[in-house]
Design a protein around this motif. Structure first.
Motif, short mmCIF file in Angstrom:
data_model
loop_
_atom_site.label_atom_id
_atom_site.label_comp_id
_atom_site.label_asym_id
_atom_site.label_seq_id
_atom_site.Cartn_x
_atom_site.Cartn_y
_atom_site.Cartn_z
N TYR A 15 0.85 -1.18 0.00
CA TYR A 15 0.00 0.00 0.00
C TYR A 15 0.89 1.24 0.00
O TYR A 15 1.82 1.34 0.80
CB TYR A 15 -0.88 0.05 1.24
CG TYR A 15 -2.01 -0.95 1.27
CD1 TYR A 15 -3.32 -0.57 0.96
CD2 TYR A 15 -1.78 -2.27 1.63
CE1 TYR A 15 -4.35 -1.48 1.00
CE2 TYR A 15 -2.82 -3.20 1.67
CZ TYR A 15 -4.11 -2.79 1.36
OH TYR A 15 -5.14 -3.70 1.40
N ASN A 17 0.48 5.27 0.46
CA ASN A 17 -0.40 6.37 0.85
C ASN A 17 0.12 7.66 0.22
O ASN A 17 1.22 8.11 0.53
CB ASN A 17 -0.45 6.49 2.37
CG ASN A 17 -1.43 7.54 2.86
OD1 ASN A 17 -1.96 8.33 2.08
ND2 ASN A 17 -1.67 7.56 4.16
N ILE A 33 -6.89 2.87 4.24
CA ILE A 33 -5.87 1.86 3.96
C ILE A 33 -5.83 0.83 5.08
O ILE A 33 -5.77 -0.39 4.82
CB ILE A 33 -4.49 2.52 3.77
CG1 ILE A 33 -4.42 3.23 2.41
CG2 ILE A 33 -3.37 1.49 3.89
CD1 ILE A 33 -3.15 4.02 2.19
N GLN A 49 3.61 -1.26 3.67
CA GLN A 49 3.04 0.03 3.29
C GLN A 49 4.00 1.17 3.60
O GLN A 49 4.84 1.06 4.49
CB GLN A 49 1.70 0.26 3.98
CG GLN A 49 1.68 0.19 5.48
CD GLN A 49 0.28 0.48 6.02
OE1 GLN A 49 -0.26 1.59 5.88
NE2 GLN A 49 -0.33 -0.52 6.62
#
Length: 238
Positions: A15, A17, A33, A49
């Motif tokens: 992920y 961001n 998320i 992430q």
């Protein structure tokens, strides 16, 4: 702990961001998320992430911008983490009805690696799946999602059905996802889409992994450059 309904152990998700806020500022995108990532973790997926703004990522469309005048560029190290993942999810806010500048920046850097080939002669992002999460308090959710998903498929990611989710609340100046009384975390429509997206990403990623990715016929850059056109009667020769 209850037994997993499905087990996707062995898959890895990344992920990114693309909020405009550095850590440790509260990020509404991060909250969405976290909700998606928790579903994947519950199914055995290893989740990685980053928050893009926490890293020194140079501007440009080359894999390593230190070779093009920049003193530092963390993108090559981030690329290794992206390429280790079966699933990539880009998350970001809406500004002026469009994706954030950070989201655009990350997509440009993803594009910088799009010419690299895998061992089968395909583009290196083949065999991976992509999705997106969008937050905001203004219109533009579907527009932003279309841009992200188009960009990901264009560079080689496979996009499963309903692979986007988001929350915008009431259009206009209003509460953000995590603001008190926004209703964001409890919103059934958003929660349903986040769940469907997570499972569809995992299902398709598992299918691709089991089958060794996208079949390597008719989509090999190495074969095309060698003069082998799969649309011809004898595709192995000019």
């Amino acid at each position: 702990m209850p037994e997993k309904a499905v087990d996707f152990t062995g898959l890895r998700a990344m992920y990114i961001n693309c909020t405009l806020k550095r850590s440790p500022e509260v990020s509404n995108t991060q909250a969405l998320i976290d909700k998606s990532a928790s579903i994947m973790r519950s199914c055995g997926v290893e989740v990685d992430q980053i928050r893009a703004l926490d890293h020194d990522i140079a501007v440009g469309v080359q894999p390593d911008m230190t070779q093009h005048g920049w003193e530092t560029d963390e993108w090559p190290a981030i690329t290794e983490r992206i390429m280790a993942a079966n699933i990539l999810v880009l998350g970001g806010p809406i500004w002026l009805g469009d994706n954030s500048s950070v989201m655009k920046h990350i997509i440009e850097r993803l594009y910088s690696n799009s010419g690299i080939l895998n061992d089968a002669g395909q583009y290196d992002y083949y065999g991976r799946v992509g999705g997106c999460l969008i937050t905001g308090n203004e219109d533009g959710l579907k527009h932003c999602s279309m841009n992200v998903l188009y960009s990901l498929q264009h560079i080689g990611y496979t996009i499963p059905p309903q692979s986007d989710a988001g929350w915008i609340g009431e259009v206009g100046p209003g509460p953000s996802y995590l603001d008190p009384d926004s209703g964001g975390p409890e919103n059934d429509f958003t929660n349903r889409n986040v769940s469907f997206m997570a499972y569809n990403l995992m299902h398709l990623a598992a299918m691709l992994k089991r089958n060794g990715g996208i079949p390597a016929y008719g989509n090999q850059r190495t074969e095309w450059d060698a003069g082998c056109d799969p649309s011809q009667i004898n595709p192995e020769h000019r």
